[in-house]
Every structure is written in structure tokens, then in C-alpha cells.
Write a protein that holds these residues in place. Structure first.
Motif, PDB file in Angstrom:
ATOM      1  N   GLY A 132       0.810  -1.198   0.000  1.00  0.00           N
ATOM      2  CA  GLY A 132       0.000   0.000   0.000  1.00  0.00           C
ATOM      3  C   GLY A 132       0.852   1.261   0.000  1.00  0.00           C
ATOM      4  N   ALA A 133       0.216   2.366  -0.375  1.00  0.00           N
ATOM      5  CA  ALA A 133       0.914   3.649  -0.517  1.00  0.00           C
ATOM      6  C   ALA A 133       0.239   4.716   0.327  1.00  0.00           C
ATOM      7  CB  ALA A 133       0.924   4.077  -1.992  1.00  0.00           C
ATOM      8  N   VAL A 134       0.975   5.803   0.530  1.00  0.00           N
ATOM      9  CA  VAL A 134       0.411   6.972   1.203  1.00  0.00           C
ATOM     10  C   VAL A 134      -0.840   7.423   0.432  1.00  0.00           C
ATOM     11  CG1 VAL A 134       0.799   9.418   1.710  1.00  0.00           C
ATOM     12  CG2 VAL A 134       2.603   7.745   2.171  1.00  0.00           C
ATOM     13  N   GLY A 135      -1.902   7.689   1.155  1.00  0.00           N
ATOM     14  CA  GLY A 135      -3.153   8.089   0.522  1.00  0.00           C
ATOM     15  C   GLY A 135      -4.109   6.938   0.307  1.00  0.00           C
ATOM     16  N   GLU A 136      -3.590   5.701   0.321  1.00  0.00           N
ATOM     17  CA  GLU A 136      -4.438   4.520   0.169  1.00  0.00           C
ATOM     18  C   GLU A 136      -4.847   3.937   1.526  1.00  0.00           C
ATOM     19  OE1 GLU A 136      -2.466   2.993  -4.064  1.00  0.00           O
ATOM     20  OE2 GLU A 136      -2.021   1.925  -2.202  1.00  0.00           O
ATOM     21  N   PHE A 137      -4.040   4.210   2.562  1.00  0.00           N
ATOM     22  CA  PHE A 137      -4.310   3.734   3.910  1.00  0.00           C
ATOM     23  C   PHE A 137      -4.125   4.895   4.885  1.00  0.00           C
ATOM     24  CE2 PHE A 137      -3.209  -0.083   1.588  1.00  0.00           C
ATOM     25  CZ  PHE A 137      -4.091  -1.032   2.092  1.00  0.00           C
ATOM     26  N   ASP A 138      -4.718   4.760   6.051  1.00  0.00           N
ATOM     27  CA  ASP A 138      -4.617   5.827   7.043  1.00  0.00           C
ATOM     28  C   ASP A 138      -3.185   6.036   7.506  1.00  0.00           C
ATOM     29  OD1 ASP A 138      -7.325   6.270   6.940  1.00  0.00           O
ATOM     30  OD2 ASP A 138      -7.791   5.035   8.688  1.00  0.00           O
ATOM     31  N   ASP A 139      -2.442   4.938   7.627  1.00  0.00           N
ATOM     32  CA  ASP A 139      -1.053   5.035   8.065  1.00  0.00           C
ATOM     33  C   ASP A 139      -0.299   3.790   7.626  1.00  0.00           C
ATOM     34  OD1 ASP A 139      -1.726   2.993   9.921  1.00  0.00           O
ATOM     35  OD2 ASP A 139      -2.183   4.454  11.479  1.00  0.00           O
ATOM     36  N   VAL A 140       0.992   3.773   7.900  1.00  0.00           N
ATOM     37  CA  VAL A 140       1.843   2.685   7.428  1.00  0.00           C
ATOM     38  C   VAL A 140       1.491   1.367   8.120  1.00  0.00           C
ATOM     39  CG1 VAL A 140       3.739   3.094   9.070  1.00  0.00           C
ATOM     40  CG2 VAL A 140       4.234   2.086   6.833  1.00  0.00           C
ATOM     41  N   GLU A 141       1.028   1.430   9.366  1.00  0.00           N
ATOM     42  CA  GLU A 141       0.666   0.199  10.065  1.00  0.00           C
ATOM     43  C   GLU A 141      -0.548  -0.458   9.414  1.00  0.00           C
ATOM     44  OE1 GLU A 141       2.333  -1.333  12.234  1.00  0.00           O
ATOM     45  OE2 GLU A 141       3.812   0.184  12.821  1.00  0.00           O
ATOM     46  N   ALA A 142      -1.489   0.345   8.949  1.00  0.00           N
ATOM     47  CA  ALA A 142      -2.654  -0.213   8.255  1.00  0.00           C
ATOM     48  C   ALA A 142      -2.231  -0.868   6.940  1.00  0.00           C
ATOM     49  CB  ALA A 142      -3.682   0.885   8.008  1.00  0.00           C
ATOM     50  N   ALA A 143      -1.290  -0.254   6.248  1.00  0.00           N
ATOM     51  CA  ALA A 143      -0.777  -0.844   5.008  1.00  0.00           C
ATOM     52  C   ALA A 143      -0.066  -2.166   5.286  1.00  0.00           C
ATOM     53  CB  ALA A 143       0.161   0.138   4.318  1.00  0.00           C
ATOM     54  N   ALA A 144       0.687  -2.220   6.388  1.00  0.00           N
ATOM     55  CA  ALA A 144       1.376  -3.454   6.765  1.00  0.00           C
ATOM     56  C   ALA A 144       0.374  -4.558   7.072  1.00  0.00           C
ATOM     57  CB  ALA A 144       2.284  -3.206   7.965  1.00  0.00           C
ATOM     58  N   SER A 145      -0.682  -4.223   7.795  1.00  0.00           N
ATOM     59  CA  SER A 145      -1.704  -5.204   8.143  1.00  0.00           C
ATOM     60  C   SER A 145      -2.380  -5.760   6.892  1.00  0.00           C
ATOM     61  CB  SER A 145      -2.741  -4.549   9.071  1.00  0.00           C
ATOM     62  OG  SER A 145      -3.759  -5.464   9.404  1.00  0.00           O
ATOM     63  N   ALA A 146      -2.650  -4.894   5.923  1.00  0.00           N
ATOM     64  CA  ALA A 146      -3.278  -5.342   4.681  1.00  0.00           C
ATOM     65  C   ALA A 146      -2.372  -6.294   3.908  1.00  0.00           C
ATOM     66  CB  ALA A 146      -3.640  -4.134   3.822  1.00  0.00           C
ATOM     67  N   TYR A 147      -1.061  -6.014   3.906  1.00  0.00           N
ATOM     68  CA  TYR A 147      -0.134  -6.888   3.175  1.00  0.00           C
ATOM     69  C   TYR A 147       0.018  -8.230   3.885  1.00  0.00           C
ATOM     70  CZ  TYR A 147       3.279  -7.320  -0.621  1.00  0.00           C
ATOM     71  OH  TYR A 147       3.932  -7.676  -1.791  1.00  0.00           O
ATOM     72  N   ARG A 148      -0.003  -8.211   5.213  1.00  0.00           N
ATOM     73  CA  ARG A 148       0.036  -9.473   5.962  1.00  0.00           C
ATOM     74  C   ARG A 148      -1.152 -10.353   5.568  1.00  0.00           C
ATOM     75  NH1 ARG A 148       0.422  -5.976  10.638  1.00  0.00           N
ATOM     76  NH2 ARG A 148       2.630  -5.478  10.960  1.00  0.00           N
ATOM     77  N   ALA A 149      -2.327  -9.726   5.486  1.00  0.00           N
ATOM     78  CA  ALA A 149      -3.528 -10.476   5.131  1.00  0.00           C
ATOM     79  C   ALA A 149      -3.427 -11.036   3.708  1.00  0.00           C
ATOM     80  CB  ALA A 149      -4.754  -9.579   5.267  1.00  0.00           C
ATOM     81  N   GLU A 150      -2.853 -10.270   2.814  1.00  0.00           N
ATOM     82  CA  GLU A 150      -2.705 -10.722   1.426  1.00  0.00           C
ATOM     83  C   GLU A 150      -1.723 -11.893   1.339  1.00  0.00           C
ATOM     84  OE1 GLU A 150      -2.337  -8.572  -2.965  1.00  0.00           O
ATOM     85  OE2 GLU A 150      -2.132  -7.386  -1.117  1.00  0.00           O
ATOM     86  N   LEU A 151      -0.629 -11.811   2.084  1.00  0.00           N
ATOM     87  CA  LEU A 151       0.320 -12.920   2.142  1.00  0.00           C
ATOM     88  C   LEU A 151      -0.348 -14.174   2.695  1.00  0.00           C
ATOM     89  CD1 LEU A 151       3.407 -10.978   3.548  1.00  0.00           C
ATOM     90  CD2 LEU A 151       3.345 -12.104   1.316  1.00  0.00           C
ATOM     91  N   GLN A 152      -1.096 -14.003   3.771  1.00  0.00           N
ATOM     92  CA  GLN A 152      -1.776 -15.139   4.395  1.00  0.00           C
ATOM     93  C   GLN A 152      -2.766 -15.789   3.430  1.00  0.00           C
ATOM     94  OE1 GLN A 152      -1.580 -16.293   8.062  1.00  0.00           O
ATOM     95  NE2 GLN A 152      -2.162 -17.956   6.684  1.00  0.00           N
ATOM     96  N   GLU A 153      -3.453 -14.970   2.669  1.00  0.00           N
ATOM     97  CA  GLU A 153      -4.451 -15.478   1.724  1.00  0.00           C
ATOM     98  C   GLU A 153      -3.825 -16.393   0.679  1.00  0.00           C
ATOM     99  OE1 GLU A 153      -7.600 -13.695  -1.611  1.00  0.00           O
ATOM    100  OE2 GLU A 153      -6.511 -12.348  -0.275  1.00  0.00           O
ATOM    101  N   HIS A 154      -2.572 -16.140   0.336  1.00  0.00           N
ATOM    102  CA  HIS A 154      -1.906 -16.919  -0.709  1.00  0.00           C
ATOM    103  C   HIS A 154      -0.902 -17.923  -0.145  1.00  0.00           C
ATOM    104  CE1 HIS A 154      -3.494 -13.485  -2.980  1.00  0.00           C
ATOM    105  NE2 HIS A 154      -3.462 -14.283  -4.020  1.00  0.00           N
ATOM    106  N   ALA A 155      -0.917 -18.129   1.164  1.00  0.00           N
ATOM    107  CA  ALA A 155       0.030 -19.038   1.806  1.00  0.00           C
ATOM    108  C   ALA A 155      -0.383 -20.493   1.609  1.00  0.00           C
ATOM    109  CB  ALA A 155       0.135 -18.713   3.288  1.00  0.00           C
TER     110      ALA A 155
END
Length: 258
Positions: free
Chosen positions: A112-135
Motif C-alpha cells: 500500500g501507498a500513502v493516501g491509500e491507507f490511514d497510516d503505514v501500520e494499516a498498510a502493513a496489516s493489509a499486506y500481511r492479510a494478502e500474504l496469508q491469503e496466498h500461503a
């Protein structure tokens, strides 16, 4: 056949031959992987040498022998800036390769990028979920088929830097950095366990300024001191280097073949 996860060092005469060699091996290996399974997952990172490799893949006459529609791309790390910003690793990867091949947009997994999420932690959480989905199975991230990593002069990989707590953090697949020694200071990065959940990790080093870190890593330095020392693919870990970067590599560790 017994599969080992030993480290190998392959030395090339110069930076250009290094990029071409890694590109050729990459294309060959991806074709092999796609003969054995329905898809391949790749991790790419930023940096000048990684860019060299992606551009060499794009320039290869064999590029279109890969069914890119069955290849997914992930990122080892990303700078926390706006989408499309020149500092973003995904922007440069697009210019070097992804914009030129028939990869399905759904298979390009950008941070995720600035402007797409409220903050960097939210972007990190979204990427964790995406990784988990494809694990696979109980893993928290995909078992990547090939991870391409550049290595900094200080031995950092992705955005895991020496003497920073993130290099020791095994609690998550995605970590945030707010004080990167290199600008911009705020970043997202795969953790070391997520990187090591790769079947093959290929690290690319060019230049005399990389020789010390490579020598320390191969001599048994700890990951705290030299993060690249902590990288270990599930099947294989290979250092692709030019002659300058290999200056401090013991002769017995240099492989004649892949």
C-alpha cells in the motif's frame, strides 16, 4: 535426490555479465517451475542491481517464452510514499519489466501507498492479510519460488538494517520501519522469516563496496551485524556477484556452476 540448502557464490566478470547471467537463469528456472506447478511466485526488491536484473530479463530474447500470466510478483520492501512516486520500488519494477510483459494485474501484489491507507501500520496489516491469503498450509506467507534481493554495502537486505530490532522480529511477516538509515525513513518490509520462506533466494551484489559485507556473511557473522547473513532459502541460497564484490570470498566457497 537429496536437496540441500547450501550457500553458493557465483562470480561474474563484471556488472553487465552478472545481470545477463541472472536473467538467463531466472527465465530458465521459472519455465522449469511452471512445468511442475500451475503458477510461480516471485519476490523482487529495489536497488540498482535488482533493477539491472529486471531490465536484463526484459531485454532477453527468451523473455516471452515464460507464461507470465501464471507468475505472481511480490515485493521484499517498499518506501512509504505515494503510489507512482519515483522512490517506490514497484514504480521502478514497472519501468524495468512489469509494464512490458503479460502479467495479470491481479498477480501483482504491491504494498500500500500513502493516501491509500490511514497510516503505514494499516498498510502493513493489509499486506500481511494478502500474504496469508496466498500461503500454503499453515504458513503465514507463500513459499516463494524465487526471491531476488539486492544487498547494501552495510549488508542490509529489503529494509532490514544492521542493529535494528526488525532484523530479530519473527512475530510477523510484514514489519514497518520509521527510522531507515537511508531515505525515505518510513518503509514496509518483509520480515526475515517471510524472506526465508522462499524456495530459492538469489542475492545480487556488484561493486567493491559490497565485498566486506559478503565476506562477513560467509564467515559466519550474525544477522544483527550483517542482515544478509540471516538469509537462507528453503532449497537454495545463491550469491550472484561480480569480481569486485567477490574480493573477500574464500576460494573454496566459489562455485563453478549453479
Amino acid at each position: 535426490m537429496t536437496v540441500t540448502n547450501e550457500r553458493r557464490v557465483l562470480v561474474h566478470s563484471n556488472k553487465e555479465s552478472l545481470g545477463a547471467s541472472v536473467a538467463a537463469r531466472f527465465i530458465t528456472k521459472i519455465i522449469d517451475v511452471l512445468e511442475e506447478q500451475n503458477y510461480a511466485s516471485i519476490v523482487v526488491s529495489g536497488g540498482s542491481v535488482s533493477t539491472l536484473v529486471l531490465a536484463a530479463i526484459n531485454a532477453s530474447p527468451a523473455r516471452d517464452s515464460v507464461d507470465w500470466s501464471r507468475v505472481s510478483f511480490w515485493w521484499a520492501d517498499e518506501r512509504w510514499v505515494e503510489a507512482g512516486h519515483a522512490d517506490r520500488n514497484d514504480h521502478q519494477a514497472g519501468l524495468d519489466l512489469l509494464d512490458h510483459i503479460g502479467v495479470d494485474p491481479e498477480n501483482v501484489h504491491r504494498f500500500g501507498a500513502v493516501g491509500e491507507f490511514d497510516d503505514v501500520e494499516a498498510a502493513a496489516s493489509a499486506y500481511r492479510a494478502e500474504l496469508q491469503e496466498h500461503a500454503q498450509g499453515d504458513d503465514a506467507s507463500p513459499r516463494f519460488d524465487i526471491t531476488l534481493l539486492g544487498v547494501g554495502p552495510d549488508g542490509h537486505i529489503a529494509s532490514l538494517f544492521p542493529d535494528k530490532p526488525q532484523i530479530r522480529d519473527a512475530s510477523s511477516t510484514v514489519l514497518t520501519i520509521d527510522d531507515s538509515p537511508k531515505p525515505p525513513p518510513v518503509r514496509l518490509t518483509l520480515s526475515l522469516p517471510a524472506i526465508n520462506n522462499s524456495q530459492r533466494v538469489w542475492m545480487i551484489l556488484a561493486g567493491a563496496e559490497k565485498a566486506s559485507s559478503l565476506g562477513l556473511a560467509l564467515a559466519g557473522a550474525g544477522a544483527d551485524q550483517v542482515p544478509v547473513a540471516g538469509v537462507k532459502g528453503r532449497k537454495r541460497t545463491v550469491f550472484f556477484v561480480d569480481g569486485d564484490a567477490a574480493a573477500e570470498v574464500p576460494e573454496n566457497l566459489i562455485a563453478s556452476t549453479y
